[in-house]
Design a protein around this motif. Structure first.
Motif, PDB file in Angstrom:
ATOM      1  N   GLY A  87      27.522 107.656  56.066  1.00  0.00           N
ATOM      2  CA  GLY A  87      27.198 108.319  57.327  1.00  0.00           C
ATOM      3  C   GLY A  87      25.755 108.128  57.740  1.00  0.00           C
ATOM      4  O   GLY A  87      25.373 107.105  58.300  1.00  0.00           O
ATOM      5  N   ALA A  88      24.930 109.125  57.429  1.00  0.00           N
ATOM      6  CA  ALA A  88      23.515 109.086  57.812  1.00  0.00           C
ATOM      7  C   ALA A  88      22.772 110.112  56.988  1.00  0.00           C
ATOM      8  O   ALA A  88      23.369 110.904  56.250  1.00  0.00           O
ATOM      9  N   GLY A  89      21.457 110.108  57.127  1.00  0.00           N
ATOM     10  CA  GLY A  89      20.646 111.093  56.449  1.00  0.00           C
ATOM     11  C   GLY A  89      20.959 112.498  56.941  1.00  0.00           C
ATOM     12  O   GLY A  89      21.337 112.704  58.107  1.00  0.00           O
ATOM     13  N   ARG A  90      20.815 113.457  56.077  1.00  0.00           N
ATOM     14  CA  ARG A  90      21.146 114.850  56.375  1.00  0.00           C
ATOM     15  C   ARG A  90      20.215 115.428  57.439  1.00  0.00           C
ATOM     16  O   ARG A  90      19.067 115.014  57.585  1.00  0.00           O
ATOM     17  N   ASP A  91      20.717 116.403  58.166  1.00  0.00           N
ATOM     18  CA  ASP A  91      19.945 117.035  59.237  1.00  0.00           C
ATOM     19  C   ASP A  91      19.560 118.469  58.911  1.00  0.00           C
ATOM     20  O   ASP A  91      19.145 119.222  59.790  1.00  0.00           O
TER      21      ASP A  91
END
Length: 356
Positions: free
Chosen positions: A136-140
């Motif tokens: 997915g992507a880096g955490r927010d």
């Protein structure tokens, strides 16, 4: 163009240069490899002209400040980046030219406020804004993270061609760089969602950052040059969503309880039931409301509350959230800690309200 990844582990550092010139750039260098970078530059007769950090890092200490001091190179970050040692600040749409190499800057906040992605030829260096495939992507859920901003940033990719190769700042499970076109098919962050749907998708996956990550951020804010300025566990997939969860927790099977059955339980005085709601505080007073008698522990705080929960170990524990995703994580954490009679409210508060 010379382009290669030069780190031996999950934190990626990219060296960019030109075969006809000895000047090079490093993107996202790590302090642990500071000496290795200097050795490489010396061995190959290279001159480091610029270091670029794609964002303020929470899982390692940047070598940017140290490399700037020793080599005299420029240290480049977004204009919103906190470190005062940055010498060149960029913004969305800027084009950096290094001899024959052209780098276009995209401001892609979401993981952090200062996140940038870099277009270099047919390559897109995404930092933690976008990972590969199922990562997915880096955490927010780190300081400065914002799911709404992340959605806006992801929509900027709509204007980019399928053939761009994606190179993230982390790869924890040996996934290989692939095209943006492939990522549009395989990456869950790139599936079509409204902004509201995307925010809910991320909120259901959130797990608060580990305390050590906050220490790393502080070290990078201060332009630390000491590798020991903050304690960092080795090769933990910390910047992935749920990346700080204890190993093996995600694999634990949990039991689910339907809303109507839970209601029956609560009406039966002989059953000892503890309801743990793992949503954020503001959600408790939102449209979905809350079940009377809950114990409120946000999912990011649950691991730290396990000792206090020992007195409830013999009770039937039902974990509650908005839709069931965070509650499943909460139940897995409890099961891993030895709590046996743990259930997840299937469908969360959405199902609970529909059952009334």
């Amino acid at each position: 163009m010379i382009f290669k990844q030069i780190n031996p582990h999950s934190c990626r550092t990219y060296l960019i240069g030109n075969e006809n010139d000895n000047s090079v750039i490093l993107v996202d260098p790590v302090i642990d490899h500071f000496a290795d970078y200097l050795d490489l530059l010396k061995k190959d007769g290279l001159t480091l002209t610029h270091v670029i950090d794609t964002h303020i890092h929470a899982d390692h200490i940047s070598a940017g400040s140290s490399l700037k001091d020793v080599t005299g190179c420029e240290y480049v970050m977004h204009e919103a980046a906190p470190p005062q040692c940055v010498s060149v600040r960029v913004q969305d749409g800027d084009v950096l030219r290094f001899n024959t190499i052209e780098i276009k800057v995209m401001h892609t906040p979401g993981h952090t406020r200062d996140s940038i992605s870099l277009i270099v030829g047919d390559k897109l260096l995404t930092g933690d804004f976008l990972f590969l495939d199922d990562a997915g992507a880096g955490r927010d859920d780190l300081p400065g993270g914002n799911p709404a901003d992340h959605w806006e940033s992801l929509n900027k990719l709509n204007e980019l061609p399928d053939n761009l190769m994606i190179y993230p700042a982390h790869e924890y499970r040996n996934r290989q760089p692939s095209t943006l076109g492939r990522q549009r098919q395989s990456n869950p962050h790139l599936q079509k969602r409204s902004k509201e749907e995307f925010i809910k998708y991320l909120e259901d996956l959130r797990l608060g950052p580990a305390d050590w990550m906050k220490d790393v951020l502080q070290a990078n804010y201060a332009c630390a040059k000491d590798p020991n300025a903050a304690w960092i566990p080795i090769d933990t997939p910390a910047c992935e969503i749920k990346g700080t969860m204890e190993k093996g927790v995600n694999e634990i099977e949990v039991q689910y309880i339907e809303a109507q059955e839970l209601n029956n339980w609560l009406q039966t005085s002989r059953l000892e039931v503890l309801l743990i709601d793992v949503r954020e505080k503001n959600e408790l007073t939102g449209p979905l409301g809350q079940i009377e008698g809950i114990l409120h522990i946000p999912i990011g705080q649950l691991t730290g509350k396990l000792t206090e929960l020992q007195e409830h170990k013999q009770k039937n524990i039902v974990v509650v959230c908005r839709s069931g995703a965070r509650a499943t994580t909460g139940a897995q954490i409890l099961k891993k800690a030895g709590f046996e009679r743990v259930y997840v409210l299937k469908g969360g508060m959405i199902s609970w309200n529909k059952s009334k």
